[in-house]
Design a protein around this motif. Structure first.
Motif, PDB file in Angstrom:
ATOM      1  N   GLY A   3      -9.279  10.247  18.323  1.00 32.26           N
ATOM      2  CA  GLY A   3      -9.252  10.274  19.774  1.00 32.26           C
ATOM      3  C   GLY A   3     -10.136  11.371  20.340  1.00 32.26           C
ATOM      4  O   GLY A   3     -10.843  12.065  19.616  1.00 32.26           O
ATOM      5  N   ILE A   4     -10.074  11.498  21.644  1.00 34.61           N
ATOM      6  CA  ILE A   4     -10.833  12.543  22.327  1.00 34.61           C
ATOM      7  C   ILE A   4      -9.858  13.560  22.911  1.00 34.61           C
ATOM      8  O   ILE A   4      -8.668  13.273  23.088  1.00 34.61           O
ATOM      9  N   THR A   5     -10.371  14.722  23.233  1.00 32.39           N
ATOM     10  CA  THR A   5      -9.524  15.808  23.728  1.00 32.39           C
ATOM     11  C   THR A   5      -9.119  15.572  25.180  1.00 32.39           C
ATOM     12  O   THR A   5      -9.762  14.808  25.908  1.00 32.39           O
ATOM     13  N   THR A   6      -8.092  16.270  25.595  1.00 35.79           N
ATOM     14  CA  THR A   6      -7.650  16.218  26.989  1.00 35.79           C
ATOM     15  C   THR A   6      -8.775  16.673  27.910  1.00 35.79           C
ATOM     16  O   THR A   6      -8.983  16.088  28.982  1.00 35.79           O
ATOM     17  N   VAL A  24      -3.874   4.528  29.393  1.00 32.66           N
ATOM     18  CA  VAL A  24      -5.278   4.626  29.004  1.00 32.66           C
ATOM     19  C   VAL A  24      -5.571   6.036  28.490  1.00 32.66           C
ATOM     20  O   VAL A  24      -6.230   6.208  27.462  1.00 32.66           O
ATOM     21  N   ARG A  25      -5.041   7.040  29.174  1.00 30.39           N
ATOM     22  CA  ARG A  25      -5.211   8.423  28.713  1.00 30.39           C
ATOM     23  C   ARG A  25      -4.621   8.574  27.306  1.00 30.39           C
ATOM     24  O   ARG A  25      -5.229   9.203  26.439  1.00 30.39           O
ATOM     25  N   SER A  26      -3.463   7.997  27.081  1.00 31.93           N
ATOM     26  CA  SER A  26      -2.827   8.073  25.762  1.00 31.93           C
ATOM     27  C   SER A  26      -3.669   7.394  24.696  1.00 31.93           C
ATOM     28  O   SER A  26      -3.810   7.916  23.585  1.00 31.93           O
ATOM     29  N   MET A  27      -4.224   6.234  25.016  1.00 32.77           N
ATOM     30  CA  MET A  27      -5.067   5.526  24.041  1.00 32.77           C
ATOM     31  C   MET A  27      -6.307   6.344  23.714  1.00 32.77           C
ATOM     32  O   MET A  27      -6.704   6.420  22.550  1.00 32.77           O
ATOM     33  N   TYR A  28      -6.908   6.968  24.717  1.00 30.69           N
ATOM     34  CA  TYR A  28      -8.063   7.828  24.445  1.00 30.69           C
ATOM     35  C   TYR A  28      -7.671   9.012  23.551  1.00 30.69           C
ATOM     36  O   TYR A  28      -8.485   9.489  22.777  1.00 30.69           O
ATOM     37  N   GLY A  29      -6.450   9.477  23.669  1.00 30.10           N
ATOM     38  CA  GLY A  29      -5.989  10.546  22.793  1.00 30.10           C
ATOM     39  C   GLY A  29      -5.887  10.109  21.339  1.00 30.10           C
ATOM     40  O   GLY A  29      -5.983  10.922  20.420  1.00 30.10           O
ATOM     41  N   LEU A  30      -5.723   8.804  21.123  1.00 28.49           N
ATOM     42  CA  LEU A  30      -5.626   8.245  19.769  1.00 28.49           C
ATOM     43  C   LEU A  30      -6.958   7.731  19.250  1.00 28.49           C
ATOM     44  O   LEU A  30      -7.239   7.786  18.055  1.00 28.49           O
ATOM     45  N   SER A  31      -7.772   7.175  20.167  1.00 25.82           N
ATOM     46  CA  SER A  31      -8.992   6.491  19.749  1.00 25.82           C
ATOM     47  C   SER A  31     -10.021   6.506  20.878  1.00 25.82           C
ATOM     48  O   SER A  31      -9.666   6.280  22.032  1.00 25.82           O
ATOM     49  N   ASN A  32     -11.266   6.743  20.545  1.00 26.70           N
ATOM     50  CA  ASN A  32     -12.330   6.700  21.550  1.00 26.70           C
ATOM     51  C   ASN A  32     -12.807   5.259  21.699  1.00 26.70           C
ATOM     52  O   ASN A  32     -13.817   4.859  21.143  1.00 26.70           O
ATOM     53  N   ARG A  45     -15.667   2.973  25.218  1.00 26.79           N
ATOM     54  CA  ARG A  45     -15.815   4.308  24.654  1.00 26.79           C
ATOM     55  C   ARG A  45     -16.033   5.312  25.778  1.00 26.79           C
ATOM     56  O   ARG A  45     -16.550   4.979  26.830  1.00 26.79           O
ATOM     57  N   ALA A  46     -15.646   6.541  25.522  1.00 22.79           N
ATOM     58  CA  ALA A  46     -15.725   7.595  26.528  1.00 22.79           C
ATOM     59  C   ALA A  46     -16.921   8.507  26.309  1.00 22.79           C
ATOM     60  O   ALA A  46     -16.826   9.713  26.427  1.00 22.79           O
ATOM     61  N   ASP A  47     -18.065   7.935  25.996  1.00 23.60           N
ATOM     62  CA  ASP A  47     -19.278   8.711  25.796  1.00 23.60           C
ATOM     63  C   ASP A  47     -19.994   8.905  27.132  1.00 23.60           C
ATOM     64  O   ASP A  47     -19.741   8.183  28.097  1.00 23.60           O
TER      65      ASP A  47
END
Length: 128
Positions: A3-6, A24-32, A45-47
């Motif tokens: 995931g990605i950082t807070t 969605v925030r939780s999913m980003y914490g697990l996986s980008n 992806r959160a690039d």
């Protein structure tokens, strides 16, 4: 996949101009990102130059329905429909831009929309 950082999530929210829903925030914490059936991007992806940033820039286009001023786009179903969360209604939606302001599906959370899309693909594959 990690995931990605807070801090990265907050930077992403600033880049798209909207807070993300909690799931969605939780999913980003697990996986980008989150891929569904047929490798569709249920969660972009959160690039820096990622789909989520560019897709949310669509709201600046003249054709974008004015009925969705508080919609945050987070992914797609791989068939032209977008997945988003409308802060004005508090609902997650599946919406195809070709349909104007008509919403295909509405659920209480983005997770429920993801489940809907996955189940739809599974139903179609069972029929084949």
């Amino acid at each position: 996949m990690t995931g990605i950082t807070t801090e990265s999530i907050i930077e992403l929210e600033v880049a798209i101009g909207s807070r993300l829903p909690d799931d969605v925030r939780s999913m980003y914490g697990l996986s980008n990102g989150y891929k569904g059936p047929t490798d569709c991007q249920l969660l972009y992806r959160a690039d820096a130059d990622s789909g989520i940033v560019s897709m949310n820039r669509l709201k600046e286009e003249a054709w974008f329905p004015k009925q969705f001023p508080s919609l945050v786009l987070v992914g797609d179903n791989g068939c032209g429909s977008l997945i988003g969360f409308d802060w004005a209604t508090g609902k997650a939606i599946l919406w195809n831009p070709a349909d104007g302001d008509m919403i295909q599906e509405s659920r209480d959370s983005v997770t429920e929309i993801w489940d809907y899309v996955i189940n739809l693909y599974e139903t179609i594959s069972r029929q084949d």
